[in-house]
Design a protein around this motif. Structure first.
Motif, PDB file in Angstrom:
ATOM      1  N   LEU A   4      74.622 -17.476  34.716  1.00  0.00           N
ATOM      2  CA  LEU A   4      75.915 -17.671  34.486  1.00  0.00           C
ATOM      3  C   LEU A   4      76.829 -18.527  35.011  1.00  0.00           C
ATOM      4  O   LEU A   4      76.376 -19.054  36.240  1.00  0.00           O
ATOM      5  N   ARG A   5      77.665 -19.062  34.489  1.00  0.00           N
ATOM      6  CA  ARG A   5      78.396 -20.376  35.048  1.00  0.00           C
ATOM      7  C   ARG A   5      79.899 -19.935  35.234  1.00  0.00           C
ATOM      8  O   ARG A   5      80.610 -19.287  34.322  1.00  0.00           O
ATOM      9  N   LEU A   6      80.357 -20.323  36.457  1.00  0.00           N
ATOM     10  CA  LEU A   6      81.785 -20.071  36.927  1.00  0.00           C
ATOM     11  C   LEU A   6      82.569 -21.115  37.017  1.00  0.00           C
ATOM     12  O   LEU A   6      81.735 -22.179  37.501  1.00  0.00           O
ATOM     13  N   THR A   7      83.848 -21.034  36.587  1.00  0.00           N
ATOM     14  CA  THR A   7      84.534 -22.200  36.553  1.00  0.00           C
ATOM     15  C   THR A   7      86.022 -22.172  37.341  1.00  0.00           C
ATOM     16  O   THR A   7      86.626 -21.226  37.329  1.00  0.00           O
ATOM     17  N   ALA A   8      85.895 -22.939  38.236  1.00  0.00           N
ATOM     18  CA  ALA A   8      87.395 -22.994  39.140  1.00  0.00           C
ATOM     19  C   ALA A   8      88.448 -23.424  38.463  1.00  0.00           C
ATOM     20  O   ALA A   8      88.085 -24.357  37.347  1.00  0.00           O
ATOM     21  N   ASP A   9      89.695 -23.438  38.915  1.00  0.00           N
ATOM     22  CA  ASP A   9      90.781 -24.070  38.234  1.00  0.00           C
ATOM     23  C   ASP A   9      90.667 -25.644  38.119  1.00  0.00           C
ATOM     24  O   ASP A   9      91.201 -26.354  37.062  1.00  0.00           O
ATOM     25  N   ASP A  10      90.134 -26.434  39.009  1.00  0.00           N
ATOM     26  CA  ASP A  10      89.926 -27.890  38.985  1.00  0.00           C
ATOM     27  C   ASP A  10      88.769 -28.237  38.214  1.00  0.00           C
ATOM     28  O   ASP A  10      88.485 -29.240  38.270  1.00  0.00           O
ATOM     29  N   GLY A  11      88.041 -27.184  37.627  1.00  0.00           N
ATOM     30  CA  GLY A  11      87.013 -27.759  36.711  1.00  0.00           C
ATOM     31  C   GLY A  11      85.735 -27.616  37.372  1.00  0.00           C
ATOM     32  O   GLY A  11      84.497 -28.090  36.617  1.00  0.00           O
ATOM     33  N   TYR A  12      85.614 -27.504  38.595  1.00  0.00           N
ATOM     34  CA  TYR A  12      84.551 -27.239  39.421  1.00  0.00           C
ATOM     35  C   TYR A  12      83.741 -26.053  39.042  1.00  0.00           C
ATOM     36  O   TYR A  12      84.100 -24.946  38.432  1.00  0.00           O
ATOM     37  N   THR A  13      82.142 -26.329  38.689  1.00  0.00           N
ATOM     38  CA  THR A  13      81.555 -25.110  38.289  1.00  0.00           C
ATOM     39  C   THR A  13      80.438 -24.560  39.441  1.00  0.00           C
ATOM     40  O   THR A  13      79.820 -25.551  39.883  1.00  0.00           O
ATOM     41  N   ALA A  14      79.844 -23.548  39.155  1.00  0.00           N
ATOM     42  CA  ALA A  14      78.793 -23.154  39.755  1.00  0.00           C
ATOM     43  C   ALA A  14      77.854 -22.311  38.972  1.00  0.00           C
ATOM     44  O   ALA A  14      78.587 -21.313  38.343  1.00  0.00           O
ATOM     45  N   SER A  15      76.669 -22.344  39.054  1.00  0.00           N
ATOM     46  CA  SER A  15      75.939 -21.542  38.075  1.00  0.00           C
ATOM     47  C   SER A  15      74.604 -20.797  38.837  1.00  0.00           C
ATOM     48  O   SER A  15      74.287 -21.516  39.888  1.00  0.00           O
ATOM     49  N   ARG A  16      74.540 -19.451  38.364  1.00  0.00           N
ATOM     50  CA  ARG A  16      73.352 -18.893  39.161  1.00  0.00           C
ATOM     51  C   ARG A  16      72.752 -18.013  38.206  1.00  0.00           C
ATOM     52  O   ARG A  16      73.130 -17.834  37.065  1.00  0.00           O
ATOM     53  N   ALA A  17      71.505 -17.811  38.396  1.00  0.00           N
ATOM     54  CA  ALA A  17      70.675 -16.835  37.544  1.00  0.00           C
ATOM     55  C   ALA A  17      70.612 -15.349  37.868  1.00  0.00           C
ATOM     56  O   ALA A  17      70.467 -15.260  39.170  1.00  0.00           O
ATOM     57  N   TYR A  18      70.831 -14.623  37.144  1.00  0.00           N
ATOM     58  CA  TYR A  18      70.640 -13.074  37.499  1.00  0.00           C
ATOM     59  C   TYR A  18      69.769 -12.595  36.340  1.00  0.00           C
ATOM     60  O   TYR A  18      70.170 -12.710  35.284  1.00  0.00           O
ATOM     61  N   SER A  19      68.976 -11.405  37.057  1.00  0.00           N
ATOM     62  CA  SER A  19      68.194 -10.503  36.036  1.00  0.00           C
ATOM     63  C   SER A  19      69.137  -9.770  35.218  1.00  0.00           C
ATOM     64  O   SER A  19      70.000  -9.227  35.589  1.00  0.00           O
ATOM     65  N   HIS A  39      90.911 -32.471  20.355  1.00  0.00           N
ATOM     66  CA  HIS A  39      90.389 -31.240  20.055  1.00  0.00           C
ATOM     67  C   HIS A  39      89.207 -31.107  21.432  1.00  0.00           C
ATOM     68  O   HIS A  39      88.251 -31.497  21.263  1.00  0.00           O
ATOM     69  N   VAL A  40      89.674 -30.199  22.096  1.00  0.00           N
ATOM     70  CA  VAL A  40      88.809 -30.203  23.314  1.00  0.00           C
ATOM     71  C   VAL A  40      88.393 -28.800  23.567  1.00  0.00           C
ATOM     72  O   VAL A  40      89.507 -27.858  23.615  1.00  0.00           O
ATOM     73  N   THR A  41      87.079 -28.539  23.564  1.00  0.00           N
ATOM     74  CA  THR A  41      86.638 -26.895  23.446  1.00  0.00           C
ATOM     75  C   THR A  41      86.705 -26.543  25.030  1.00  0.00           C
ATOM     76  O   THR A  41      86.633 -27.302  26.071  1.00  0.00           O
ATOM     77  N   PRO A  42      86.899 -25.191  25.393  1.00  0.00           N
ATOM     78  CA  PRO A  42      86.782 -24.864  26.667  1.00  0.00           C
ATOM     79  C   PRO A  42      85.626 -25.386  27.455  1.00  0.00           C
ATOM     80  O   PRO A  42      85.560 -25.576  28.778  1.00  0.00           O
ATOM     81  N   SER A  43      84.441 -25.313  26.950  1.00  0.00           N
ATOM     82  CA  SER A  43      83.342 -25.761  27.441  1.00  0.00           C
ATOM     83  C   SER A  43      83.209 -27.202  27.975  1.00  0.00           C
ATOM     84  O   SER A  43      82.803 -27.538  28.803  1.00  0.00           O
ATOM     85  N   ASP A  44      83.816 -28.044  27.178  1.00  0.00           N
ATOM     86  CA  ASP A  44      83.961 -29.389  27.592  1.00  0.00           C
ATOM     87  C   ASP A  44      84.995 -29.723  28.494  1.00  0.00           C
ATOM     88  O   ASP A  44      84.557 -30.689  29.261  1.00  0.00           O
ATOM     89  N   ALA A  45      85.902 -28.922  28.637  1.00  0.00           N
ATOM     90  CA  ALA A  45      86.755 -29.195  29.760  1.00  0.00           C
ATOM     91  C   ALA A  45      87.219 -27.832  30.362  1.00  0.00           C
ATOM     92  O   ALA A  45      88.299 -27.140  29.951  1.00  0.00           O
ATOM     93  N   PRO A  46      86.185 -27.312  31.121  1.00  0.00           N
ATOM     94  CA  PRO A  46      86.285 -26.028  31.684  1.00  0.00           C
ATOM     95  C   PRO A  46      87.697 -25.600  32.407  1.00  0.00           C
ATOM     96  O   PRO A  46      88.080 -24.559  32.394  1.00  0.00           O
ATOM     97  N   GLY A  47      88.214 -26.663  33.231  1.00  0.00           N
ATOM     98  CA  GLY A  47      89.544 -26.396  33.820  1.00  0.00           C
ATOM     99  C   GLY A  47      90.611 -26.046  33.087  1.00  0.00           C
ATOM    100  O   GLY A  47      91.631 -25.574  33.524  1.00  0.00           O
ATOM    101  N   THR A  48      90.521 -26.153  31.899  1.00  0.00           N
ATOM    102  CA  THR A  48      91.778 -26.060  30.938  1.00  0.00           C
ATOM    103  C   THR A  48      91.893 -24.573  30.394  1.00  0.00           C
ATOM    104  O   THR A  48      92.687 -24.461  29.809  1.00  0.00           O
ATOM    105  N   ASP A  49      90.719 -23.834  30.527  1.00  0.00           N
ATOM    106  CA  ASP A  49      90.879 -22.249  30.233  1.00  0.00           C
ATOM    107  C   ASP A  49      91.209 -21.336  31.399  1.00  0.00           C
ATOM    108  O   ASP A  49      90.341 -21.112  31.897  1.00  0.00           O
ATOM    109  N   PRO A  50      92.464 -20.973  31.567  1.00  0.00           N
ATOM    110  CA  PRO A  50      92.619 -20.176  32.588  1.00  0.00           C
ATOM    111  C   PRO A  50      92.013 -18.661  32.539  1.00  0.00           C
ATOM    112  O   PRO A  50      91.880 -18.028  33.528  1.00  0.00           O
ATOM    113  N   ALA A  51      91.390 -18.168  31.346  1.00  0.00           N
ATOM    114  CA  ALA A  51      90.734 -16.965  31.188  1.00  0.00           C
ATOM    115  C   ALA A  51      89.640 -17.151  31.783  1.00  0.00           C
ATOM    116  O   ALA A  51      88.625 -16.043  31.791  1.00  0.00           O
TER     117      ALA A  51
END
Lengths: 269, 211
Positions: free
Chosen positions: A64-79, B3-15
């Motif tokens: 699972l990958r989580l994304t913060a407002d600034d684009g920072y991501t963190a990923s973890r594995a879950y069964s 054309h930027v998909t959410p996965s390419d620019a994750p910070g742009t997708d508030p959901a």
């Protein structure tokens, strides 16, 4: 959590192209949380709708990958905690245990709202899996420590969903009743060839059939399968639990190649 | 906007995972993509931990022409020893910085082995296997490690000796190493057959086949 540092193999399949079957060549998929419920005082189950999901097997895990407002991501594995449901083939169910001070699990347990998006990759793993008919119907022994019950309950569910009659025995070690998960499902009054016993290691409910304590060699000999029946043994939990259980299984004469382990290290969060 | 998909620019997708903040962004060390730092040393392996007596331990190298080299524990200890400080990156996403190991460089062990093979297949006590290019065992990048943090390597972490190839994901650093077979054609190891990458470079995030 997941496996995959270096460890012994036992008898893996020799099919050369198996890798392709389980490979996650599609990268991250955008999923939606469609349902969620508490599984214990400290754990929560999430149901994710994943468009294009190829399906998964009991015992596999997902990233699972989580994304913060600034684009920072963190990923973890879950069964996964349930096998693919034919009625909802796009659904992936995971059960997350809250780790105090963790970066990801407190958010997944306490904050992630139903309706939110989350990215998923997988399914991953092909060693720590059970499917109906696996290993020629050999009996199955499931040893669960704490949240290590998650992939094992998925195996019990896969068996029940398929109407499979493979004899299952489950030994579940958990700290206290408020941490216990899937108890009704594992120990409820059914006669279908799944026998489950629970050990509480810190505090037991008043009606518990045994005193507080860990699973010992005698417990394993009495409630597990005799080695003569050549069961497949799945062990999942914290490192200390897995080390203790696998050592006892070897003492009781089980073949090392029939013992499949998945360790939830202290740093799974 | 293009054309930027959410996965390419994750910070742009508030959901996407709304309200997730994550840990503070400062880190003194370089983390490969998708990794996070741990301070302890998690244990991961697929089965029971084997116990191997160094009195019976041996390391074997077999070439593509079936020539065989063997080292006993005493042989290994008599070779020049390296003291190395390296970062570890596990495919389960933890990284551990500044780990200190003692061991023998594969440059030393393979120096006199005549081989034109491109691939290595590593086999371990307990049956685990992994594959990697021979080039990644040479040039001061790989060791047979028997000491961790100044102490004999514990069985839980691969003792008495494990392969250490820190520039690849840690499943390539096979615990309880027993033999290295040099091959003309690549042959997949244990996790590689289950869909993990044949090479496993953490900086290119080669976790699974197809990455």
């Amino acid at each position: 959590m997941t496996t995959t540092d270096a460890g012994p193999a036992g008898t893996g399949p020799a099919v050369a192209r198996l890798g392709d079957r389980f490979a996650s060549t599609h990268g991250w998929r955008r999923a939606t949380v469609v349902d969620a419920w508490p599984e214990s005082a400290t754990a929560r189950t999430l149901v994710l709708d994943v468009p294009g999901w190829p399906g998964h097997r009991a015992g596999q895990h997902v990233d699972l990958r989580l994304t913060a407002d600034d684009g920072y991501t963190a990923s973890r594995a879950y069964s996964v905690s349930a096998p693919t449901d034919p009625a909802h083939p796009q659904h992936v169910q995971v059960t997350v245990q809250r780790v105090l001070g963790g970066e990801v699990s407190p958010y997944l347990v306490d904050d992630l709202p139903v309706g939110a998006g989350i990215e998923v990759r997988g399914p991953v793993g092909g060693w720590f899996v059970w499917e109906p008919g696996a290993a020629g119907g050999a009996p199955v022994l499931l040893l669960a420590g704490g949240s290590g019950v998650t992939p094992l309950v998925a195996m019990v569910r896969a068996r029940r969903a398929a109407g499979d009659r493979t004899p299952f025995r489950v030994l579940y070690s958990v700290r206290m009743p408020t941490d216990a998960m899937f108890l009704d499902e594992l120990t409820g009054p059914r006669i279908d060839g799944v026998e489950a016993d629970v050990w509480f290691t810190r505090a037991a409910p008043p009606d518990a059939p045994r005193a507080v304590g860990r699973i010992g060699l005698r417990d394993l000999a009495r409630h597990g399968w005799p080695a003569d029946l050549a069961p497949v043994c799945y062990v999942c939990g914290p490192t200390g639990f897995v080390e203790a259980m696998t050592r006892m299984l070897l003492v009781l004469g089980h073949d090392a190649g029939a013992i499949r382990a998945e360790r939830f290290g202290p740093s799974t969060d | 906007m293009g054309h930027v998909t959410p996965s390419d620019a994750p910070g742009t997708d508030p959901a996407l995972t709304p309200g997730f903040r994550g840990r503070p962004r400062t880190s003194g060390n370089a983390l490969p993509p998708g990794q996070y730092e741990v301070r302890d040393f998690p244990v991961l392996s697929a089965g029971p931990t084997p116990n191997i007596d160094t009195a019976h331990w041996q390391l074997e190298v077999r070439t593509e022409d079936d020539a065989t080299w063997r080292w006993s524990w005493a042989d290994l200890m008599a070779l020049p020893q390296d003291d190395v400080l390296v970062d570890l990156h596990c495919v389960t996403r933890w990284s551990k910085f500044g780990t200190r190991w003692g061991g023998v460089s594969l440059d030393v062990l393979l120096a006199d082995v005549p081989s034109a093979a491109q691939y290595a297949y590593v086999t371990c006590y307990g049956g685990y296997t992994t594959n990697l290019p021979v080039a990644d065992l040479l040039g001061g990048t790989a060791w047979i490690a028997h000491t961790y943090d100044g102490r004999p390597l514990e069985p839980l972490h691969g003792g008495p000796a494990r392969l250490l190839v820190p520039h690849l994901y840690l499943w390539k650093s096979a615990k309880w190493v027993r033999s290295i077979t040099l091959l003309r054609d690549d042959m997949r190891g244990f996790w590689e057959r289950y869909g993990y990458h044949d090479y496993g470079d953490p900086w290119r995030e080669q976790r699974y086949q197809g990455d």
